[in-house]
Design an enzyme around this catalytic site. Structure first.
Site, mmCIF file in Angstrom:
data_model
loop_
_atom_site.group_PDB
_atom_site.id
_atom_site.type_symbol
_atom_site.label_atom_id
_atom_site.label_comp_id
_atom_site.label_asym_id
_atom_site.label_seq_id
_atom_site.Cartn_x
_atom_site.Cartn_y
_atom_site.Cartn_z
ATOM 1 C CG ASP A 170 2.074 74.349 30.811
ATOM 2 O OD1 ASP A 170 1.481 74.665 31.854
ATOM 3 O OD2 ASP A 170 3.310 74.403 30.694
ATOM 4 C CG MET A 195 5.185 79.736 41.942
ATOM 5 S SD MET A 195 3.869 80.609 41.029
ATOM 6 C CE MET A 195 3.063 79.265 40.140
ATOM 7 C CG HIS A 242 4.142 73.667 34.223
ATOM 8 N ND1 HIS A 242 4.480 74.529 33.194
ATOM 9 C CD2 HIS A 242 4.781 74.134 35.316
ATOM 10 C CE1 HIS A 242 5.268 75.480 33.657
ATOM 11 N NE2 HIS A 242 5.469 75.255 34.940
ATOM 12 C CB SER A 302 8.158 76.570 36.070
ATOM 13 O OG SER A 302 6.887 77.142 36.262
ATOM 14 C CD GLN A 303 8.028 82.476 39.894
ATOM 15 O OE1 GLN A 303 6.853 82.788 39.912
ATOM 16 N NE2 GLN A 303 8.721 82.300 41.007
#
Length: 318
Positions: free
Chosen positions: A243, A51, A299, A123-124
């Site tokens: 995270d 993201m 993260h 991630s995303q």
């Protein structure tokens, strides 16, 4: 603003605390390139960014180059925009399903990927890869490395843990109240994988939520998700132990909050989708296809050495 000043909106997204951007990992001044490996899988590698990130950013360019050279194969980062601005904005203002559709179109338009590939998501970007696997998987994903992924959906706002902060809990509840209708699900990528543990039995969640449909928690069941899921031979799940972007971070290992709770966290094998084998996860686990790794920090705080270790162990060493 997306239409009137897209460059400015993209800049603000990139600079926001919600952005999950892979920074450049090495200083090329005093660095030697990785030695290509001759053994192992020779399938090409596909990368999907997080993201606020973009395939056009230096970090993603570098990671794609480093990892593919380590494996000695062709590598490509596939974004859903054709320039840095649209690639960033599509990670917010294009639906999860549309992102998967565009990703699949780009995969199928690359002749070097026609026989399949290994995938690495950040991630995303892992939601896009998961969606591709369940909805298409043709050409097939052989091995996927999910780095700090949103694969199970999220139940909290980035940097705001609903388990231990009343404001964050209220913000998560507000997100759940707003998410499950055709307007929001049709606009915002993040709403599509927001899984509020207090709304799982609501008509809105079952009817409109995209993550509910992917999990086969919705009113109708899609049997092809299971068959497509099990065409992939290895799922490597990498969790960031500290995270502050993905809540609960057990979701990076296919876990989630217990139904009706934002404190009790269930491991993968206690979730409803595992116990009822809703999309093939239990079958994959019983077949020895699920592997777990961790990184100690926050993260996307992994090192080049971490990346090489995963590639050597799961792709080259298969």
């Amino acid at each position: 603003m997306a239409r009137a000043a897209p460059e400015e909106l993209a800049r603000q997204i990139v600079e926001s605390p919600m952005a999950a951007i892979v920074p450049p990992k090495v200083d090329f001044v005093n660095w030697a390139p990785p030695e290509p490996k001759s053994e192992g899988s020779k399938l090409p590698m596909v990368f999907a960014h997080g993201m606020g990130d973009s395939c056009f950013n230096p970090g993603m360019k570098q990671i794609t180059n480093l990892a593919s050279k380590r494996a000695g194969v062709y590598g490509v980062c596939i974004g859903t925009g054709n320039n840095i601005v649209t690639d960033v904005l599509n990670g917010f203002l294009m639906t999860m399903n549309k992102n998967v559709e565009v990703f699949a179109q780009k995969v199928r338009s690359d002749p070097k990927l026609k026989n399949g590939f290994n995938a690495v998501g950040f991630s995303q970007g892992n939601s896009i890869i998961r969606g591709y696997i369940q909805k298409y998987n043709d050409p097939p994903v052989n091995i996927v490395i999910h780095v700090h992924g949103t694969v199970s959906g999220v139940a909290g706002f980035p940097q705001c843990n609903p388990s231990n902060n009343i404001i964050c809990k209220s913000l998560a509840a507000l997100c759940g109240n707003l998410a499950y209708n055709p307007l929001v699900q049709g606009v915002l990528f993040q709403a599509d994988y927001f899984r509020d543990p207090h709304k799982l039995n609501s008509d809105g969640y079952k009817k409109y939520s995209e993550i509910a449909k992917w999990n086969n928690e919705a009113a109708s069941n899609n049997a092809t998700y299971s068959s497509n899921f099990n065409k992939t031979n290895r799922f490597v799940m990498v969790k960031a132990l500290a995270d502050t972007m993905v809540f609960p971070n057990e979701g990076e290992w296919w876990g989630h909050f217990a139904d009706g709770s934002d404190k009790e966290v269930l491991p993968m094998n206690q979730t409803v989708w595992y116990k009822n084998n809703l999309f093939g996860l239990r079958d994959a686990d019983k077949a020895g296809k699920i592997f777990f790794e961790t990184t100690p920090g926050n993260h996307l705080k992994f090192t080049v050495e971490d990346l090489y270790e995963w590639i050597d162990k799961y792709i080259i060493g298969m």
